[in-house]
Design a protein around this motif. Structure first.
Motif, PDB file in Angstrom:
ATOM      1  N   ASN A 225     -46.381 -52.544  20.895  1.00  0.00           N
ATOM      2  CA  ASN A 225     -45.436 -52.752  21.537  1.00  0.00           C
ATOM      3  C   ASN A 225     -45.063 -53.444  22.583  1.00  0.00           C
ATOM      4  O   ASN A 225     -44.126 -54.889  22.739  1.00  0.00           O
ATOM      5  N   THR A 226     -46.504 -53.957  23.324  1.00  0.00           N
ATOM      6  CA  THR A 226     -46.405 -55.610  24.482  1.00  0.00           C
ATOM      7  C   THR A 226     -46.842 -56.616  23.713  1.00  0.00           C
ATOM      8  O   THR A 226     -45.972 -57.107  24.099  1.00  0.00           O
ATOM      9  N   GLU A 227     -47.562 -56.359  22.764  1.00  0.00           N
ATOM     10  CA  GLU A 227     -47.144 -58.275  21.436  1.00  0.00           C
ATOM     11  C   GLU A 227     -45.868 -58.193  21.485  1.00  0.00           C
ATOM     12  O   GLU A 227     -45.721 -59.333  21.434  1.00  0.00           O
ATOM     13  N   MET A 228     -45.644 -57.454  20.443  1.00  0.00           N
ATOM     14  CA  MET A 228     -44.511 -57.594  20.015  1.00  0.00           C
ATOM     15  C   MET A 228     -42.787 -57.528  20.778  1.00  0.00           C
ATOM     16  O   MET A 228     -42.093 -58.566  20.686  1.00  0.00           O
ATOM     17  N   GLY A 229     -42.703 -56.946  21.926  1.00  0.00           N
ATOM     18  CA  GLY A 229     -41.794 -56.582  22.716  1.00  0.00           C
ATOM     19  C   GLY A 229     -41.482 -57.661  23.251  1.00  0.00           C
ATOM     20  O   GLY A 229     -40.207 -57.829  23.962  1.00  0.00           O
ATOM     21  N   VAL A 230     -42.131 -58.156  23.893  1.00  0.00           N
ATOM     22  CA  VAL A 230     -41.805 -59.741  24.081  1.00  0.00           C
ATOM     23  C   VAL A 230     -40.600 -60.577  23.338  1.00  0.00           C
ATOM     24  O   VAL A 230     -39.878 -61.113  24.677  1.00  0.00           O
ATOM     25  N   LEU A 231     -40.774 -60.327  22.503  1.00  0.00           N
ATOM     26  CA  LEU A 231     -39.594 -61.131  21.334  1.00  0.00           C
ATOM     27  C   LEU A 231     -37.969 -60.985  21.888  1.00  0.00           C
ATOM     28  O   LEU A 231     -37.622 -61.821  21.524  1.00  0.00           O
ATOM     29  N   GLY A 232     -38.215 -59.665  21.995  1.00  0.00           N
ATOM     30  CA  GLY A 232     -37.151 -59.064  22.645  1.00  0.00           C
ATOM     31  C   GLY A 232     -36.187 -59.657  23.951  1.00  0.00           C
ATOM     32  O   GLY A 232     -34.635 -59.859  24.138  1.00  0.00           O
ATOM     33  N   ILE A 233     -36.931 -60.318  24.909  1.00  0.00           N
ATOM     34  CA  ILE A 233     -36.541 -60.690  26.133  1.00  0.00           C
ATOM     35  C   ILE A 233     -37.111 -62.020  26.183  1.00  0.00           C
ATOM     36  O   ILE A 233     -37.454 -62.682  27.354  1.00  0.00           O
ATOM     37  N   LEU A 234     -37.808 -63.066  24.904  1.00  0.00           N
ATOM     38  CA  LEU A 234     -38.057 -64.188  25.393  1.00  0.00           C
ATOM     39  C   LEU A 234     -37.049 -65.046  25.913  1.00  0.00           C
ATOM     40  O   LEU A 234     -37.101 -66.014  27.118  1.00  0.00           O
TER      41      LEU A 234
ATOM     42  N   ILE B 132     -37.539 -72.350  25.473  1.00  0.00           N
ATOM     43  CA  ILE B 132     -38.261 -71.028  24.694  1.00  0.00           C
ATOM     44  C   ILE B 132     -38.814 -71.346  23.890  1.00  0.00           C
ATOM     45  O   ILE B 132     -40.070 -70.168  23.749  1.00  0.00           O
ATOM     46  N   ALA B 133     -39.447 -72.143  23.658  1.00  0.00           N
ATOM     47  CA  ALA B 133     -40.485 -72.976  22.739  1.00  0.00           C
ATOM     48  C   ALA B 133     -41.927 -71.851  23.436  1.00  0.00           C
ATOM     49  O   ALA B 133     -42.824 -72.181  22.886  1.00  0.00           O
ATOM     50  N   GLN B 134     -41.426 -72.782  24.840  1.00  0.00           N
ATOM     51  CA  GLN B 134     -42.662 -72.417  26.092  1.00  0.00           C
ATOM     52  C   GLN B 134     -43.454 -70.524  26.206  1.00  0.00           C
ATOM     53  O   GLN B 134     -44.156 -70.452  25.849  1.00  0.00           O
ATOM     54  N   ALA B 135     -41.879 -70.048  25.939  1.00  0.00           N
ATOM     55  CA  ALA B 135     -41.823 -69.112  26.157  1.00  0.00           C
ATOM     56  C   ALA B 135     -42.275 -68.415  25.098  1.00  0.00           C
ATOM     57  O   ALA B 135     -43.029 -67.255  25.030  1.00  0.00           O
ATOM     58  N   GLY B 136     -42.386 -68.900  23.780  1.00  0.00           N
ATOM     59  CA  GLY B 136     -42.971 -68.250  22.447  1.00  0.00           C
ATOM     60  C   GLY B 136     -44.302 -68.155  22.872  1.00  0.00           C
ATOM     61  O   GLY B 136     -45.379 -67.589  21.746  1.00  0.00           O
TER      62      GLY B 136
ATOM     63  N   LEU C 113     -39.549 -50.997  16.745  1.00  0.00           N
ATOM     64  CA  LEU C 113     -38.632 -50.810  18.842  1.00  0.00           C
ATOM     65  C   LEU C 113     -38.467 -51.182  19.000  1.00  0.00           C
ATOM     66  O   LEU C 113     -38.125 -51.609  20.378  1.00  0.00           O
ATOM     67  N   GLY C 114     -40.374 -52.301  19.704  1.00  0.00           N
ATOM     68  CA  GLY C 114     -40.975 -53.226  20.478  1.00  0.00           C
ATOM     69  C   GLY C 114     -39.258 -54.239  21.471  1.00  0.00           C
ATOM     70  O   GLY C 114     -38.692 -54.362  21.837  1.00  0.00           O
ATOM     71  N   VAL C 115     -38.413 -55.094  19.587  1.00  0.00           N
ATOM     72  CA  VAL C 115     -37.854 -56.010  20.308  1.00  0.00           C
ATOM     73  C   VAL C 115     -36.207 -55.099  20.544  1.00  0.00           C
ATOM     74  O   VAL C 115     -35.948 -55.412  21.470  1.00  0.00           O
ATOM     75  N   PRO C 116     -35.890 -54.594  19.731  1.00  0.00           N
ATOM     76  CA  PRO C 116     -34.568 -53.671  19.908  1.00  0.00           C
ATOM     77  C   PRO C 116     -34.433 -53.424  21.665  1.00  0.00           C
ATOM     78  O   PRO C 116     -33.709 -52.987  22.126  1.00  0.00           O
ATOM     79  N   VAL C 117     -35.356 -52.231  21.989  1.00  0.00           N
ATOM     80  CA  VAL C 117     -35.835 -51.375  23.266  1.00  0.00           C
ATOM     81  C   VAL C 117     -35.999 -51.715  24.425  1.00  0.00           C
ATOM     82  O   VAL C 117     -35.221 -52.322  25.157  1.00  0.00           O
ATOM     83  N   SER C 118     -36.782 -52.781  24.253  1.00  0.00           N
ATOM     84  CA  SER C 118     -36.896 -54.480  25.198  1.00  0.00           C
ATOM     85  C   SER C 118     -35.478 -54.692  25.827  1.00  0.00           C
ATOM     86  O   SER C 118     -35.314 -55.249  27.064  1.00  0.00           O
ATOM     87  N   SER C 119     -35.290 -55.785  24.629  1.00  0.00           N
ATOM     88  CA  SER C 119     -33.494 -56.171  24.360  1.00  0.00           C
ATOM     89  C   SER C 119     -32.890 -55.180  24.985  1.00  0.00           C
ATOM     90  O   SER C 119     -32.148 -55.637  26.467  1.00  0.00           O
TER      91      SER C 119
ATOM     92  N   LEU D 273     -34.692 -58.048  33.601  1.00  0.00           N
ATOM     93  CA  LEU D 273     -35.525 -57.707  33.229  1.00  0.00           C
ATOM     94  C   LEU D 273     -37.121 -57.359  33.502  1.00  0.00           C
ATOM     95  O   LEU D 273     -37.931 -56.902  32.526  1.00  0.00           O
ATOM     96  N   THR D 274     -37.214 -57.271  34.940  1.00  0.00           N
ATOM     97  CA  THR D 274     -38.056 -56.051  35.581  1.00  0.00           C
ATOM     98  C   THR D 274     -38.664 -55.119  35.002  1.00  0.00           C
ATOM     99  O   THR D 274     -39.770 -54.679  34.213  1.00  0.00           O
ATOM    100  N   ALA D 275     -37.256 -53.913  34.325  1.00  0.00           N
ATOM    101  CA  ALA D 275     -37.023 -52.465  34.089  1.00  0.00           C
ATOM    102  C   ALA D 275     -37.963 -53.010  32.369  1.00  0.00           C
ATOM    103  O   ALA D 275     -38.713 -52.352  31.952  1.00  0.00           O
ATOM    104  N   ALA D 276     -37.527 -54.507  31.678  1.00  0.00           N
ATOM    105  CA  ALA D 276     -37.968 -54.436  30.506  1.00  0.00           C
ATOM    106  C   ALA D 276     -39.569 -54.200  30.510  1.00  0.00           C
ATOM    107  O   ALA D 276     -40.374 -53.748  29.918  1.00  0.00           O
ATOM    108  N   MET D 277     -40.155 -55.055  31.535  1.00  0.00           N
ATOM    109  CA  MET D 277     -41.081 -55.085  31.621  1.00  0.00           C
ATOM    110  C   MET D 277     -42.407 -54.355  31.774  1.00  0.00           C
ATOM    111  O   MET D 277     -43.246 -53.949  31.441  1.00  0.00           O
ATOM    112  N   ALA D 278     -41.470 -53.360  32.528  1.00  0.00           N
ATOM    113  CA  ALA D 278     -41.725 -52.454  33.533  1.00  0.00           C
ATOM    114  C   ALA D 278     -41.966 -50.820  32.204  1.00  0.00           C
ATOM    115  O   ALA D 278     -43.277 -50.148  32.233  1.00  0.00           O
TER     116      ALA D 278
END
Length: 405
Positions: free
Chosen positions: A33-42, A53-57, A158-164, A172-177
């Motif tokens: 989830n830590t690895e993939m969840g970031v995709l939902g908030i890039l 966005i490319a740098q955030a990638g 769940l990582g991407v949709p839940v973080s998004s 964004l802070t809540a998603a990272m938390a």
């Protein structure tokens, strides 16, 4: 009375075993989830750090590269240490990295807080697979590992949709938390409920590295690279395929991807049962790339039909879930004498396959168009089958699914 006592003890053992596997599943889920969840908030991260966005990638790509590089090395280094202590260390590193990510306003610090935990990622996942397999009989090991791999599928689904969703509904802070909360829960559960897991007989580095001399292992690694490349090379661009070729709305695409992920979990359990069935495991591994190739061909010919694409995606979701189990099983049964090291090799091969598949399918799209993306996956499946056949049908010292042929 003796019979009752044995029954109670057996029930207690089963509960402890199931709790162990459940905690390992939560731990793997938190890491993936830590690895993939970031995709939902890039996009939000790009805005926060005032970058493209490319740098955030890089938060995703550098994480994956760190996992691939650390896969064969880190499990080897930690092979002789009590496994509970190692898992506590890794989860603590992830919690600390997540906390830093929540509060930092510096993108370089954010990258470092992602890459350092990524280096430890293969340690926890390889141990989780090994401990789950060792907690049951050899025959039941694939089914136990399948339960842990559900954490992988759930983290990716769940990582991407839940973080998004959390970022959109709160911040964004809540998603990272949220990443921090899951890893902290796994850390506390491991500390409280998993017993000490000392290594009974430590293998020397030389003994573990010796498995690299086995041709069967290299055939297996190559097969996993191509198999994972076939699945994730296509999946990485599938949302674009559904919007551009099938003309689905974005909301429909999101729903289909969620259903795909849920079917992944179904595939995990199916593969776990089939790989536990002995002789049928060979057939499953051979049939898998052939079946997936047929599915990709069906996608190609039915790409403009919304009902057909929705139905075919259900089958693809099951196959996508089976893929992770087959990959892990295929490599670890090629080197059963060094399970932690083999699991590390599995993670490296899987990540390399994902990167290679994404690059090749991206080139196909750039030169031929989105509608031809599936053929990149089919080429990978042909190469995968070419690596599987020598292992299954050659004798010598080849070990096929844990049994000498």
């Amino acid at each position: 009375m003796l019979g009752v006592h044995i029954f109670v003890n057996r029930r207690g053992y089963e509960r402890k075993k199931n709790l162990l596997i459940f905690i390992l599943t939560i731990g793997v889920f938190g890491i993936i989830n830590t690895e993939m969840g970031v995709l939902g908030i890039l996009p939000l991260l790009a805005e926060k750090f005032s970058i493209s966005i490319a740098q955030a990638g890089l938060l995703v790509s550098l994480f994956a590269l760190a996992v691939a590089a650390a896969g064969p090395v880190m499990p080897l280094l930690f092979a002789g240490i009590d496994r509970k202590r190692v898992m506590l260390l890794v989860l603590s590193v992830f919690v600390l990295g997540n906390l830093i990510s929540v509060f930092t306003d510096n993108f370089a610090v954010m990258l470092l807080a992602r890459v350092v935990p990524a280096i430890f990622h293969p340690v926890y996942c390889s141990l989780a697979f090994s401990v789950a397999a060792a907690s049951v009989s050899p025959e039941a090991a694939p089914r136990a590992v399948a339960k842990v791999i559900v954490g992988v599928s759930a983290g990716m689904v769940l990582g991407v949709p839940v973080s998004s969703f959390i970022a959109g509904s709160f911040s964004l802070t809540a998603a990272m938390a949220g990443f921090t909360v899951v890893n902290t829960a796994a850390l506390i559960a491991t500390w409280l409920y998993i017993p000490s897991l000392p290594v009974a007989a430590r293998l020397s580095y030389g003994q573990q590295l010796r498995v690299l001399k086995k041709p069967v292992l290299w055939f297996s690694i190559a097969a996993v690279v191509f198999m994972n490349g076939a699945v994730f090379g296509v999946f990485g661009y599938f949302s674009g395929y559904l919007t551009n070729i099938t003309a689905f709305s974005w909301n429909t695409v999101s729903l289909i991807l969620l259903v795909y992920g849920l079917m992944n979990i179904v595939g995990n359990f199916i593969a776990g049962r089939m790989l536990s069935a002995g002789a049928s495991a060979d057939k499953l591994v051979i049939i898998f790339p052939v079946t997936l190739g047929i599915v990709y061909a069906a996608f190609f010919w039915s790409g403009t039909s919304a009902p057909a694409m929705a139905l075919i995606t259900l089958l693809w979701g099951v196959l996508g879930g089976m893929n992770a189990n087959i990959n892990q099983y295929w490599i670890t049964t090629a080197a059963p004498e060094a399970p932690d090291f083999a699991n590390g090799l599995f993670l490296t091969a899987a990540n390399l396959g994902t990167a290679l598949g994404s690059a090749v399918c991206g080139m196909v799209i750039a030169h031929m168009g989105m509608q031809y993306m599936m053929w990149g996956g089919i080429v990978f499946l042909i190469l995968c089958l070419a690596m599987i056949i020598p292992r299954v049908y050659r004798s010598d010292e080849y070990v096929c699914l844990g049994e000498s042929k």
